[in-house]
Scaffold this motif. Sequence first.
Motif, PDB file in Angstrom:
ATOM      1  N   ALA A 322       0.967  -1.281  -0.198  1.00  0.00           N
ATOM      2  CA  ALA A 322      -0.262   0.137  -0.032  1.00  0.00           C
ATOM      3  C   ALA A 322       0.849   1.090   0.370  1.00  0.00           C
ATOM      4  O   ALA A 322       0.464   1.599  -0.501  1.00  0.00           O
ATOM      5  CB  ALA A 322      -0.756   0.076   1.182  1.00  0.00           C
ATOM      6  N   ARG A 323       1.644   1.237   0.992  1.00  0.00           N
ATOM      7  CA  ARG A 323       2.941   2.585   0.248  1.00  0.00           C
ATOM      8  C   ARG A 323       2.943   2.738  -0.608  1.00  0.00           C
ATOM      9  O   ARG A 323       3.229   4.057  -1.186  1.00  0.00           O
ATOM     10  CB  ARG A 323       4.202   2.115   2.004  1.00  0.00           C
ATOM     11  N   ALA A 324       4.079   1.287  -0.931  1.00  0.00           N
ATOM     12  CA  ALA A 324       4.727   1.484  -1.999  1.00  0.00           C
ATOM     13  C   ALA A 324       3.722   1.830  -3.168  1.00  0.00           C
ATOM     14  O   ALA A 324       4.120   2.216  -4.464  1.00  0.00           O
ATOM     15  CB  ALA A 324       5.100   0.424  -3.414  1.00  0.00           C
ATOM     16  N   ALA A 325       2.317   1.889  -3.429  1.00  0.00           N
ATOM     17  CA  ALA A 325       1.594   1.854  -4.376  1.00  0.00           C
ATOM     18  C   ALA A 325       1.496   3.212  -4.235  1.00  0.00           C
ATOM     19  O   ALA A 325       1.614   4.345  -5.865  1.00  0.00           O
ATOM     20  CB  ALA A 325       0.114   1.873  -3.901  1.00  0.00           C
ATOM     21  N   GLY A 326       1.669   4.140  -3.512  1.00  0.00           N
ATOM     22  CA  GLY A 326       1.464   5.640  -3.544  1.00  0.00           C
ATOM     23  C   GLY A 326       2.394   6.483  -4.080  1.00  0.00           C
ATOM     24  O   GLY A 326       2.863   7.583  -3.679  1.00  0.00           O
ATOM     25  N   LEU A 327       3.602   5.716  -4.783  1.00  0.00           N
ATOM     26  CA  LEU A 327       5.360   6.015  -4.866  1.00  0.00           C
ATOM     27  C   LEU A 327       5.145   6.543  -5.942  1.00  0.00           C
ATOM     28  O   LEU A 327       4.627   5.491  -6.685  1.00  0.00           O
ATOM     29  CB  LEU A 327       5.908   5.499  -4.214  1.00  0.00           C
ATOM     30  N   ASP A 328       6.098   6.619  -6.643  1.00  0.00           N
ATOM     31  CA  ASP A 328       5.721   7.285  -8.627  1.00  0.00           C
ATOM     32  C   ASP A 328       7.390   6.429  -9.083  1.00  0.00           C
ATOM     33  O   ASP A 328       8.160   6.120  -7.786  1.00  0.00           O
ATOM     34  CB  ASP A 328       6.442   8.875  -9.248  1.00  0.00           C
ATOM     35  N   GLY A 329       7.697   6.491  -9.388  1.00  0.00           N
ATOM     36  CA  GLY A 329       8.828   5.480  -9.905  1.00  0.00           C
ATOM     37  C   GLY A 329      10.167   6.219  -9.745  1.00  0.00           C
ATOM     38  O   GLY A 329      11.164   5.371  -8.964  1.00  0.00           O
ATOM     39  N   ARG A 330      10.246   7.284  -9.238  1.00  0.00           N
ATOM     40  CA  ARG A 330      11.589   7.543  -9.126  1.00  0.00           C
ATOM     41  C   ARG A 330      11.736   7.311  -7.511  1.00  0.00           C
ATOM     42  O   ARG A 330      12.967   6.938  -7.293  1.00  0.00           O
ATOM     43  CB  ARG A 330      11.861   9.219  -9.134  1.00  0.00           C
ATOM     44  N   VAL A 335      13.770   3.935  -2.747  1.00  0.00           N
ATOM     45  CA  VAL A 335      12.921   3.299  -2.170  1.00  0.00           C
ATOM     46  C   VAL A 335      14.369   1.898  -1.668  1.00  0.00           C
ATOM     47  O   VAL A 335      14.914   1.848  -0.740  1.00  0.00           O
ATOM     48  CB  VAL A 335      11.733   2.732  -1.547  1.00  0.00           C
ATOM     49  N   GLU A 336      14.447   1.727  -2.891  1.00  0.00           N
ATOM     50  CA  GLU A 336      15.697   0.342  -3.226  1.00  0.00           C
ATOM     51  C   GLU A 336      16.660   0.888  -2.981  1.00  0.00           C
ATOM     52  O   GLU A 336      17.608   0.234  -2.464  1.00  0.00           O
ATOM     53  CB  GLU A 336      15.376   0.217  -4.599  1.00  0.00           C
ATOM     54  N   ARG A 337      16.873   2.245  -2.730  1.00  0.00           N
ATOM     55  CA  ARG A 337      18.695   2.161  -3.341  1.00  0.00           C
ATOM     56  C   ARG A 337      18.741   2.760  -0.878  1.00  0.00           C
ATOM     57  O   ARG A 337      19.952   2.374  -0.621  1.00  0.00           O
ATOM     58  CB  ARG A 337      18.533   3.434  -3.872  1.00  0.00           C
ATOM     59  N   LEU A 338      17.745   3.202  -0.155  1.00  0.00           N
ATOM     60  CA  LEU A 338      17.652   3.699   0.952  1.00  0.00           C
ATOM     61  C   LEU A 338      18.189   2.155   1.550  1.00  0.00           C
ATOM     62  O   LEU A 338      18.225   1.703   2.745  1.00  0.00           O
ATOM     63  CB  LEU A 338      17.125   4.145   1.427  1.00  0.00           C
ATOM     64  N   TYR A 339      16.888   1.059   1.199  1.00  0.00           N
ATOM     65  CA  TYR A 339      17.338  -0.215   1.564  1.00  0.00           C
ATOM     66  C   TYR A 339      18.709  -0.751   1.270  1.00  0.00           C
ATOM     67  O   TYR A 339      18.793  -1.462   2.307  1.00  0.00           O
ATOM     68  CB  TYR A 339      16.739  -1.447   0.888  1.00  0.00           C
ATOM     69  N   ASP A 340      19.596  -0.294   0.566  1.00  0.00           N
ATOM     70  CA  ASP A 340      21.129  -1.037   0.147  1.00  0.00           C
ATOM     71  C   ASP A 340      21.920  -0.167   0.959  1.00  0.00           C
ATOM     72  O   ASP A 340      22.731  -0.636   1.498  1.00  0.00           O
ATOM     73  CB  ASP A 340      21.225  -1.122  -1.464  1.00  0.00           C
ATOM     74  N   ASP A 341      21.221   1.049   0.498  1.00  0.00           N
ATOM     75  CA  ASP A 341      22.190   1.869   1.350  1.00  0.00           C
ATOM     76  C   ASP A 341      21.612   3.500   2.369  1.00  0.00           C
ATOM     77  O   ASP A 341      21.219   4.512   1.553  1.00  0.00           O
ATOM     78  CB  ASP A 341      23.062   2.994   0.534  1.00  0.00           C
ATOM     79  N   ALA A 351       9.945  17.108  -2.004  1.00  0.00           N
ATOM     80  CA  ALA A 351       9.199  18.015  -0.510  1.00  0.00           C
ATOM     81  C   ALA A 351       9.913  16.835   0.787  1.00  0.00           C
ATOM     82  O   ALA A 351       9.564  15.615   0.625  1.00  0.00           O
ATOM     83  CB  ALA A 351       8.191  17.930  -0.676  1.00  0.00           C
ATOM     84  N   PRO A 352       9.694  17.221   1.931  1.00  0.00           N
ATOM     85  CA  PRO A 352       9.521  16.234   2.806  1.00  0.00           C
ATOM     86  C   PRO A 352       8.668  15.795   2.922  1.00  0.00           C
ATOM     87  O   PRO A 352       8.901  14.916   3.763  1.00  0.00           O
ATOM     88  CB  PRO A 352       9.423  17.727   3.754  1.00  0.00           C
ATOM     89  N   GLU A 353       7.426  16.508   2.744  1.00  0.00           N
ATOM     90  CA  GLU A 353       6.472  15.131   2.930  1.00  0.00           C
ATOM     91  C   GLU A 353       6.377  14.085   1.891  1.00  0.00           C
ATOM     92  O   GLU A 353       6.467  12.620   2.077  1.00  0.00           O
ATOM     93  CB  GLU A 353       5.166  15.516   1.874  1.00  0.00           C
ATOM     94  N   ARG A 354       7.038  14.104   0.613  1.00  0.00           N
ATOM     95  CA  ARG A 354       7.475  13.279  -0.074  1.00  0.00           C
ATOM     96  C   ARG A 354       8.920  12.046   0.803  1.00  0.00           C
ATOM     97  O   ARG A 354       8.412  10.949   0.724  1.00  0.00           O
ATOM     98  CB  ARG A 354       8.045  13.420  -1.706  1.00  0.00           C
ATOM     99  N   ARG A 355       9.582  12.704   0.892  1.00  0.00           N
ATOM    100  CA  ARG A 355      10.422  11.862   1.562  1.00  0.00           C
ATOM    101  C   ARG A 355      10.114  11.193   3.179  1.00  0.00           C
ATOM    102  O   ARG A 355      10.570  10.336   3.036  1.00  0.00           O
ATOM    103  CB  ARG A 355      11.809  13.258   2.327  1.00  0.00           C
ATOM    104  N   ALA A 356       9.315  12.099   3.805  1.00  0.00           N
ATOM    105  CA  ALA A 356       8.809  11.099   4.772  1.00  0.00           C
ATOM    106  C   ALA A 356       7.717   9.485   4.275  1.00  0.00           C
ATOM    107  O   ALA A 356       8.493   8.568   4.771  1.00  0.00           O
ATOM    108  CB  ALA A 356       7.647  11.834   5.593  1.00  0.00           C
ATOM    109  N   ALA A 357       7.426   9.625   2.930  1.00  0.00           N
ATOM    110  CA  ALA A 357       6.536   9.058   2.803  1.00  0.00           C
ATOM    111  C   ALA A 357       8.022   7.314   2.480  1.00  0.00           C
ATOM    112  O   ALA A 357       7.204   6.746   1.951  1.00  0.00           O
ATOM    113  CB  ALA A 357       6.109   9.314   1.308  1.00  0.00           C
ATOM    114  N   VAL A 358       8.337   8.033   0.659  1.00  0.00           N
ATOM    115  CA  VAL A 358       9.754   7.093   0.919  1.00  0.00           C
ATOM    116  C   VAL A 358      10.260   6.420   2.234  1.00  0.00           C
ATOM    117  O   VAL A 358      10.570   4.897   2.466  1.00  0.00           O
ATOM    118  CB  VAL A 358      11.375   7.845   0.243  1.00  0.00           C
ATOM    119  N   LEU A 359      10.695   6.680   3.307  1.00  0.00           N
ATOM    120  CA  LEU A 359      11.730   6.537   4.263  1.00  0.00           C
ATOM    121  C   LEU A 359      10.369   5.164   4.997  1.00  0.00           C
ATOM    122  O   LEU A 359      11.045   4.664   5.337  1.00  0.00           O
ATOM    123  CB  LEU A 359      12.079   7.683   5.562  1.00  0.00           C
TER     124      LEU A 359
END
Length: 634
Positions: A322-330, A335-341, A351-359
Motif C-alpha cells: 500500500a505504501r509503495a503504490a502511493g509512490l511514483d517511479g523515482r 526506496v530500493e537505494r535506501l534499503y541498500d544504503d 518535498a519533505p512530505e514525499r521524503r517521509a513517504a519514501v522513508l
Amino acid sequence: MRRTLAALALALAAAGARAEAPDPGYVDELLVRARIQGLAEDPAWLRLGRWRRKATGWVSEVDGLRFFRSFRGKTDPLAELASTVRGFFEPVRDPDEHVQCRFPARLQFLSERLGIDPARLPHPGCSKLELFRRQTAARSVTLVFSSYYLNNPVSSFGHTFLRLDKAEGARAGKGAELLDAGIDYAAHPDTRNPIVYALKGLLGAFPGQFSRMAYYYKVRTYNDAESRDLWEYDLAMTPDEVRMLVSHLWELGQTYFDYWYLDENCSYHILGAIEAAVPRVTLLEHVGAVVIPADTVKALFENPGFVKAVHYRPSIRAQFQARAAGLDGREQELVERLYDDPETRFPDDLAPERRAAVLDAAVDLVDLRHFRDLAVNLAPDAAATRHRLLLRRAELRVQSPELRIPVPEERRPDVGHGSLRVGAGGVGSTRGGYAEVDFRVALHDLGDPPDGYPLVAGVEFLQTRLRFRLEDGKPFVDELWALRITSLNDFGRFDLRPSWRLRAGAVALHDRGCDGCLVPEVQGGTGFAKVLGPLDVYAGADVGIDAREGLSGIDGRGIRVGVGPGGLARLRLGSFAILLADARWQWLPGASPGETFELRGTLRIPLGRRLALALEARRAPALDEGSVVLHAFY
C-alpha cells in the motif's frame, strides 16, 4: 461493637465448619436433582466434558486423565458429574487443587442447574484461577483467522485462535487490543523432521494443548514474521457466556488432547470451547470429517447474529504494498537505494512530505524482508539500516497521514466456496467415452472461484479422479493426488521470491513408457510468476520421478526421472469464468521414450457459490480428450 464482631466471627466459624463438614444428605439431594433433570446427558454438560456419542457409548475427546475426577469419567458422564459434585464439598487442603478451582466452568454450570447454596460450599480462594481471570479481564471474545501460509505445511490451510478482549464491543482505542490475551490450541511436537512430523500429525501422535499469550505476540508471528493477513470475528456473547468460556479455557489449559491434523486440530477444539460456553449455538455439526480452518469460520455464520463485526488486520506485506503504490517511479527507486544504503541522498526537489513517504516505505521493506531475524537479533546489518532510516525519518518532523488499506472483502475466508469438492461428468477421447467422478477433500485450486482464497495460490489435499468405461462400465483411477500445491509470487521490483509447485500421488501415464498405467509420481518445480491485471503467468522448470513395476524407465528398470520446462497461464474473467492453461515437457534420460509432455486447458464457470461447470481439454503423447464436469462445493 465487640459483641457484633464476636457474633460475626462465630457466624463465619459456623459457616466454615459447615463447609469443612458438609451435610452428606445435602450432597445426595443435589445428585438426586441431577438424575431427575437428566443432567448427565444434558448437551451443555456433555460439551463441557467433550463427550461424543460413539458406537460403544459416550467417549470424551480429552486424553489427559487429570481432566476427570472419576476413574470412569472418560466414558461415563454420570459418574463424572457425581464425582465433581462431591468434590465441590471436599475439605480444602491444597486450595488451587480443589475441585472448585480446577473446574470453575463445571461449578458455574452445576450451581445454576442444581441451585447449589454457596453458603454450604467451602471457600478455597483459587488464587491461580483468579489471577488468570484478572490477567485476561475478558469482556468480549473474538475469533481470529490467520490466512494461508504455504511455506509451512502445518499452516497451509490457515489457522484459527481466540482473543479475549478487555473492551466490550468497539475497541477502546487504536492498538489497545494488542494487549489482549490470545488463546491458541496447537500440537507440541517432539521432532523437527518434516516427514516424521507429518506422519505423527496424521496419526494423532502429538499432544495438543491450549496456551495463552499476548495478542501482540500472535500479530508479530503471523502479520509480520510470516506476512499473513488476520481476519477478526467479534462474537456476540453475553457476560455470563464470556465468563463461562474463560473458566472452560482454564480447565482445558490443565490437560491435553491427542492432536489429529485432519480433524481434531486447532480449529476443531477452538469451536468446541466456544460451544461449551455458548450452548445456544451449534458449530461443530457444520464442519466436515476433515476440519479446515476456513470452514470453521463459515460455521460461525450458520448461527445468525453470532458474528457482530469483522475486522481486517493487513500483513506487513500488504502494508508495504500500500505504501509503495502511493509512490511514483523515482520514489520507488529511492526506496530500493535506501534499503541498500540508508545514507542515500534525496533529490533537492523532493518535498519533505514525499521524503517521509519514501522513508516509511523503506522501513517497511526492511521489516518485510528481515522481520523474523530482527525479532531475535539475528540480522545486525538490517537492524542498523532500520535504525538509521528511523533516525532520518524523525529528523524530518513530518507527520505521515494514516495508512488506509482498503479491506479486501473478496478475500474474507467466510465468503469462499466449501473446501470439499465433488464432481460428475463425461469424457470423450481418442480411446472412447467415459463417465467421470471427481472428489477432493480440500481445499482450492487456481481454477476454482477465487473469492475467500489466496489470489495466486492453490492447495489440494486428497484429490481423486475415477472413471468408468462406457462400453463395459469398468472403473479405473485416472489421478490420485495426496497433495498438490501451487504458490505463485508476483515477481517485481520489491518481491524477488521465486514461485513453486509440487504434486505427489499417482497418475495414469499416456505415453509408450507404460501406456494407461497408474504410476506413483512426485514432481516439483520452481520459476517466476507475474500478475498482469487479470492475467497470471508462470514459467519455470520441473523435476519428477515416476516409479512402478513394468515402467520402461532408466536402463529398462521401473523408474524414470524427468526434467524440463513448464508453465501455466490463468485469465480471470471476473465472476464469469476462469481460463487456465498448464504445460509440461520433460526429458527422460535413459528411458523409453526419451521425452514426454502434457498439455491441459480448462474453462471454469461459477454457478453461484456452491456449483461450477468445468470444461477441460488434455493432450499427451498417446491421448487427446475433452471433458465436461459439474463440481459442487461443500
